[in-house]
Design an enzyme around this catalytic site. Structure first.
Site, PDB file in Angstrom:
ATOM      1  CB  SER A   1       8.319   0.885   9.431  1.00 28.55           C
ATOM      2  OG  SER A   1       7.199   0.154   9.871  1.00 28.55           O
TER       3      SER A   1
ATOM      4  CG  HIS B   1       7.750  -4.208   7.469  1.00 28.43           C
ATOM      5  ND1 HIS B   1       7.045  -3.378   6.632  1.00 28.43           N
ATOM      6  CD2 HIS B   1       7.954  -3.499   8.608  1.00 28.43           C
ATOM      7  CE1 HIS B   1       6.816  -2.231   7.229  1.00 28.43           C
ATOM      8  NE2 HIS B   1       7.360  -2.273   8.439  1.00 28.43           N
TER       9      HIS B   1
ATOM     10  CG  ASP C   1       5.716  -4.997   4.066  1.00 29.81           C
ATOM     11  OD1 ASP C   1       4.856  -5.318   4.915  1.00 29.81           O
ATOM     12  OD2 ASP C   1       6.159  -3.840   3.949  1.00 29.81           O
TER      13      ASP C   1
END
Length: 454
Positions: A283, A416, A386
């Site tokens: 991320s 995600h 995502d």
């Protein structure tokens, strides 16, 4: 579609995170804290364990006296296996039929395929009380394991010699939207243990400073500072060996600082091969990993012996002023929706520098050095649900245009953070993703050029 459990947990996760972000925006601090913090009080933390109770030993180290920057080292139990006869560093040849060093001529250990495959661990246990052998012959008879007796250290404590098995080093940066997450969290600990076992590597999870206490570029500087620290550790370990400083009389002698504390990290000195270093970002940690890779290219030989041979970007936290198709279609996606991420970027970037095309936010902005053709091989992992997926794919395409090995792995029905929150989500894609990463990365960290060679 994601499972019902994923959907429910996503609603709960978004509610809590949005509340935290809005609270911090409404009550901003007047001054930034240079020391910073690397974990929130409400974060679920997994304690470190320096013994191989579940196949991986861990330890925490605070590496910078001026900031809160810290690391957690994950050492797989496979590091205790004997080095392969044909692997580096070279060792003296043994008598034919000597087997594992005790004269038994064990065919299993004589085979050149011994310890080639990942997850081939020996039986775990404690040191034998008999007279120690001249060399270790199994994981269970490792003379470097210290028992917890009379208050002494009970974890793994290696000597500094050339007979230890050297493993690649993976530097991991956790996610959390800049303002949360931790390298010591339960979720990150679970993920790093899985990666250490599958990739047969030493994983160094970085606890960088969080926003808004420490805004940009604090986290990015912390990432590169860890790479410099690793280079320093490698050089100190070489100095220790050249000076003949090894374990003796039941204690350790290392190069020490003015307070008498050892400056050499023994796990990395004994088992880390920093000429095979991989960056792994999750991320927002993927943004840090890509920055560190760029800095490593710019720095060049000044980082020796550290060499970044590849990087892995897992669902990068990329945005931009011109929205992509996924940013429009999936703006209200699971876990991190677009509105929540905008709050995170406002807390991370200084007010005067806030822009969705900031170099930290958009990798496609021109003028970022060095040239993309100098970047290391880059694996990009994206999830179907995502909203940031398209920009990550576009960055990978730019790398491929300049002949950089930059494949994309996309996982259907994934969200995600699906691979790094597997301790909670238990999604089948998470294990598959970790195995796919291991297969790809071993092209670059193996000694003989294929995925099962070290």
């Amino acid at each position: 579609m994601p499972t019902v459990a994923v959907k429910l947990y996503s609603v709960f996760f978004k509610f809590l995170l949005k509340h935290r972000l809005q609270t911090r925006i409404q009550s901003p601090s007047d001054e930034s804290d240079p020391f910073g913090i690397t974990s929130r009080p409400d974060e679920s933390i997994a304690s470190s364990n320096p013994s191989f109770t579940d196949g991986v030993a861990t330890k925490d180290i605070h590496i910078d006296s001026f900031t809160s920057l810290s690391i957690r080292i994950f050492l797989p139990e496979s590091a205790l296996s004997n080095p392969e006869p044909n692997s580096k560093p070279k060792r003296k040849p043994e008598a034919k039929g000597s087997g594992n060093g005790n004269g038994n001529g064990n065919a299993a250990t004589d085979s050149p395929l011994f310890n080639v495959r990942r997850n081939s661990y020996g039986p775990s246990g404690f040191p034998m009380k008999e007279t120690p052998p001249t060399r270790r012959n199994s994981v269970g008879s490792d003379p470097d394991m210290s028992l917890m007796s009379s208050g002494s250290y009970g974890g793994y404590s290696p000597t500094l010699d050339d007979r230890k098995r050297k493993l690649p080093v993976m530097v991991q940066f956790h996610g959390g939207g800049w303002v949360s997450g931790s390298n010591e969290s339960v979720a990150n600990d679970f993920f790093c243990r899985r990666i250490a076992k599958l990739c047969d590597s030493v994983v160094v999870a970085v606890g960088y400073r969080l926003a808004p206490e420490s805004r940009y570029p604090a986290a990015f500087e912390d990432g590169f500072k860890v790479l410099n620290w690793l280079a320093k550790q490698a050089n100190l370990a070489e100095c220790s060996k050249s000076l003949g400083i090894k374990k003796c009389d039941g204690g350790h002698k290392h190069i020490v600082d003015s307070f008498g504390a050892s400056m050499v990290e023994p796990w990395l000195a004994a088992h880390g091969n920093l000429s095979r270093c991989v960056l792994l970002g999750v991320s927002c940690g993927a943004n840090i990993a890509n920055y560190v890779a760029r800095k490593a290219v710019e720095t060049g030989k000044l980082l020796d012996p550290v060499k970044v041979v590849a990087q892995i970007l897992m669902y990068p936290f990329y945005v931009g002023s011109v929205p992509t198709h996924s940013e429009i279609k999936l703006a209200n996606s699971y876990f991190y929706d677009k509105a929540m991420c905008m709050l995170a970027w406002k807390l991370f970037l200084p007010e005067k520098e806030f822009s969705l095309d900031h170099p930290a936010a958009n990798p496609l902005v021109p003028g970022q050095g060095p040239p993309l053709k100098l970047m290391p091989p880059t694996l990009t992992v994206v999830a179907e649900h995502d909203w940031m997926r398209d920009r990550a794919i576009a960055y990978s395409e730019e790398l491929r245009k300049v002949n950089v090995d930059a494949p994309v792995l996309e996982y259907k029905d994934a969200v995600h953070e699906f691979a790094t929150l597997d301790v909670l989500l238990r999604s089948p894609q998470a294990q598959v993703c970790a195995e796919d990463i291991a297969i790809w990365v071993k092209k670059y960290i193996s000694l003989r050029g294929h995925e099962f060679s070290y």
